[in-house]
Design an enzyme around this catalytic site. Sequence first.
Site, PDB file in Angstrom:
ATOM      1  CG  ASP A  39     -97.266  74.574  70.646  1.00 50.07           C
ATOM      2  OD1 ASP A  39     -98.238  74.354  71.382  1.00 50.07           O
ATOM      3  OD2 ASP A  39     -96.779  75.706  70.468  1.00 50.07           O
ATOM      4  CG  HIS A  67    -100.685  68.594  76.911  1.00 53.04           C
ATOM      5  ND1 HIS A  67    -100.047  68.016  77.973  1.00 53.04           N
ATOM      6  CD2 HIS A  67     -99.918  69.639  76.544  1.00 53.04           C
ATOM      7  CE1 HIS A  67     -98.937  68.708  78.237  1.00 53.04           C
ATOM      8  NE2 HIS A  67     -98.855  69.694  77.385  1.00 53.04           N
TER       9      HIS A  67
END
Length: 453
Positions: A39, A67
């Site tokens: 992340d 993503h």
Amino acid sequence: GSRLGADGKNRHEIMSGVKRPRNDTGNKLTVVLGAQWGDEGKGKVVDLLATESDIICRCQGGNNAGHTVVVDGKEYDFHLLPSGIINSKALSVIGNGVVIHLPGLFEEAEKNEKKGLKDWEKRLIISDRAHIVFDFHQAVDGLQEVQRQAQEGKNIGTTKKGIGPTYSSKASRTGLRICDLLADFKDFSMRFKNLAQQYQAMFPTLEVDVDGQLKKLKEYAERIRPMVRDGVYFMYDAINGPPKKILVEGANAALLDIDFGTYPFVTSSNCTVGGVCTGLGIPPLNIGDVYGVVKAYTTRVGIGAFPTEQLNEVGELLQTRGHEVGVTTGRKRRCGWLDLVILRYANMINGFTAFALTKLDILDVMDEIKVGVSYKLNGKKIPYFPANMDVLQKVEVEYEKLPGWKSDSSACRKWEDLPVKAQNYIRFVEIHVGVPIKWVGVGKARESMIQMF
């Protein structure tokens, strides 16, 4: 008779211990990897580089990655597809090291088609050696988590996407690959039934609709057939053919790596640079720049040690300001200060060319910013990142305090625009980790990535 080589020299002359120069020709792969617990904003960096790439590859993991890429105000979510698939001039490759859940692949493509993704099927290449994630792998993933919770009082916090069980099947040589699905279907069906039965023996509550599954798989086989290639030959030709820009998009991150991460709270593949070679079938020689993506603070999803975690208003502020919620799971992420011990460790493994430092703007409101610079154990500095989880839980972090810049950095577009104290923060990280920072992210849009050199 002397056995002649291709050029008329005998074999002894060719192999006579003269160090042959390593073939330094060929296109180099640019690699983007997460340097923390995931992340970090890898999608953003990949997106930046993908616009000028000819081939974009995934080499490990599955649809446990998440993503997000924003293009022309539209938010695309990618899990299994390389996020370069939105570049209509590039080919996207799913390598042999990736595990593929076919229903997930098509579902994801359809969701993104609704947002404007076109002709992705013509641009996607799938390695025939990639392993298949079946629905029962996903069911087993959930059942194993329940079991862990019951036995140990804690689970791993997997995404329940069947990734771990599929890599287990792969390692125990019972897995099925894309090439098996496209070969003799009778044979595939038999092996599928056996694998399902093995899991049912282990998990009596597991229900598998074998015939229904096989019917669907047969349909998927025909849909993917045109996209499937021998990945080794494809990559070899891509590297050794005409000049091309080849990009590899890492999923997960260094501290989630099956070997080097905070085991057992890790993913089931190698998300460090070695996974690029094994996950695509390419020599290390052809790896060029390796970029590490680092968030300006640290986050972690699920459980496991997290030395710089802030279980206080600082952590809450980072969580709310940074919208720290998992793309794949919707879970709130745990937040804390930047940890340089982790970054140095990730750099030892990956040998980063440079870093991309993301979400710097989230720190805009802080009066004071702390950075973890070393760990102490029983009052003594330790010169390494502990492998054992219980040891890592016990470390004491030594912090350096830096003054906050207390101003809005989100409109900055070049180094000179950044507040001096933000520049100092960036330089501090570079000096203490020994890796230059090539990009600094101060917002969501493509334009908010400041390029430094």
